[in-house]
Design a protein around this motif. Structure first.
Motif, PDB file in Angstrom:
ATOM      1  N   SER A 145      17.830  10.665 -34.367  1.00  0.00           N
ATOM      2  CA  SER A 145      16.889  10.414 -33.331  1.00  0.00           C
ATOM      3  C   SER A 145      16.230   8.991 -33.270  1.00  0.00           C
ATOM      4  N   PHE A 148      17.779   6.244 -31.307  1.00  0.00           N
ATOM      5  CA  PHE A 148      17.451   6.309 -29.807  1.00  0.00           C
ATOM      6  C   PHE A 148      16.054   5.821 -29.579  1.00  0.00           C
ATOM      7  N   TRP A 251      21.620   2.395 -24.837  1.00  0.00           N
ATOM      8  CA  TRP A 251      22.480   3.072 -24.611  1.00  0.00           C
ATOM      9  C   TRP A 251      23.389   3.014 -26.054  1.00  0.00           C
ATOM     10  N   PHE A 254      21.219   5.327 -28.098  1.00  0.00           N
ATOM     11  CA  PHE A 254      21.296   6.719 -27.435  1.00  0.00           C
ATOM     12  C   PHE A 254      22.854   7.436 -27.895  1.00  0.00           C
ATOM     13  N   THR A 257      22.700   8.191 -31.705  1.00  0.00           N
ATOM     14  CA  THR A 257      21.928   9.467 -31.695  1.00  0.00           C
ATOM     15  C   THR A 257      23.054  10.726 -31.678  1.00  0.00           C
TER      16      THR A 257
END
Length: 344
Positions: A145, A148, A251, A254, A257
């Protein structure tokens, strides 16, 4: 699993998530720090290496203190220290201040693993592997996490704000840890002549356990190069080799993650497997053997192929950890458990 055991495992898992979060903010903000201070990649990597070096070396004195003071007490101290150090990084206005704060965050983060693993190994006599697996998943939540969350904050704010956000979360978790009582679950063991092992020494072959511990530490050192190198430079590696990301921090964070998040399967099932795997050392060697082609593939592949290879590598990397923690619990004395995990 009793209520007290669940509470201690929750504290350990939350602490594990934050421990890795504090270490993983840096790789995501690395580019911003490099740009602000005019660093080269070598220089900015060296700043992060200060924290990582302390993260490793500091585990040995932390382990000694854990065996004397108590695992839960040291775990809480580490949480508080990491939170304050993260707050200090968020307030930095110079390179010397940044370097000093990185030093302290690495030192306090080094407490977590020997403290949490010693606490779990002495708390759970049955289904120890599952407990190690749950703790490992907690760390992976932080690993998965953080890129992100940090990338999302970085897309809107200065690179110091992620450190501030996680500092506040850490202080709240510290308050929770202070209210968990471990006295009825983990007996504090004073130094003495007694020898008590989860898997008692075979008196005819005592060197087997010492050799097992030594080989596990050697494997951990090799694994550490793979693990830390991957975590530190994966966001940068993706930005340079996956064209459709267009160097967008949101991104990239993300995607990292997602890749690390899939590794949770390796964390959980690695722990579950170690509960019934009769010779756990074989599990370690199998994981290392399987890692080689995927790790080499990351160096030559791009685009979607790179994402796929990285995802498989993530699962294998995180499978290793709960298995090695179980091996150490079987091969070491409880009164030296904190130091044993610290050395590893």
């Amino acid at each position: 699993m009793s209520k007290d055991q669940r509470s201690l495992l929750s504290v350990a898992s939350f602490s594990h998530a934050l421990c890795h979060a504090y270490m993983l903010i840096f790789p995501v903000v690395l580019g911003s720090i490099k740009q602000e201070y005019g660093f080269s990649f070598l220089e900015v990597g060296s700043v992060g290496m200060i924290a990582y070096f302390c993260f490793g070396v500091g585990a040995i004195p932390a382990g000694l203190l854990i065996d004397r003071i108590g695992a839960k007490q040291m775990l809480t101290l580490g949480l508080f220290g990491m939170s304050l150090s993260s707050m200090a990084i968020s307030l930095t206005d110079s390179v010397p201040f940044l370097v000093t704060a990185m030093f302290f965050i690495g030192c306090f983060a080094s407490i977590h693993h020997p403290a949490a693993l010693a606490m779990i190994s002495m708390t759970f006599k049955e289904r120890k592997g599952k407990a190690f697996g749950i703790h490992a998943v907690g760390g992976l939540v932080g690993i998965a996490s953080t890129p992100f969350i940090t990338g999302a904050i970085l897309a809107q704010m200065n690179w110091r704000f992620p450190y501030l956000v996680f500092a506040v979360i850490g202080l709240i978790t510290t308050l929770f840890a202070l209210h968990v009582d471990s006295s009825d679950v983990v007996e504090r063991r004073a130094p003495g002549p007694q020898v008590k092992l989860d898997n008692p020494f075979d008196t005819e072959h005592p060197k087997y356990f010492r050799l097992t511990f030594l080989l596990t530490c050697i494997c951990s050192a090799i694994f550490g190069l793979i693990y830390r190198g991957t975590l530190t430079y994966l966001p940068t590696h993706f930005s340079q080799n996956i064209g459709f990301l267009h160097d967008n921090t949101f991104w990239i964070g993300f995607l990292v993650t997602i890749v690390f998040g899939v590794g949770a399967f390796g964390q959980y099932y690695g722990g579950a497997i170690s509960d019934w795997l009769k010779t756990k050392e074989y599990g370690t060697f199998l994981v290392f053997f399987l890692i080689i082609p995927f790790f080499l593939g990351m160096g030559v592949m791009t685009g979607m192929t790179l994402i796929a290879v990285s995802t498989f590598l993530s699962v294998l990397i995180f499978t290793f950890q709960p298995i090695q923690n179980y091996i150490i619990a079987n091969a070491t004395q409880e009164r030296h458990r904190g130091l044993s995990y610290g050395v590893n």
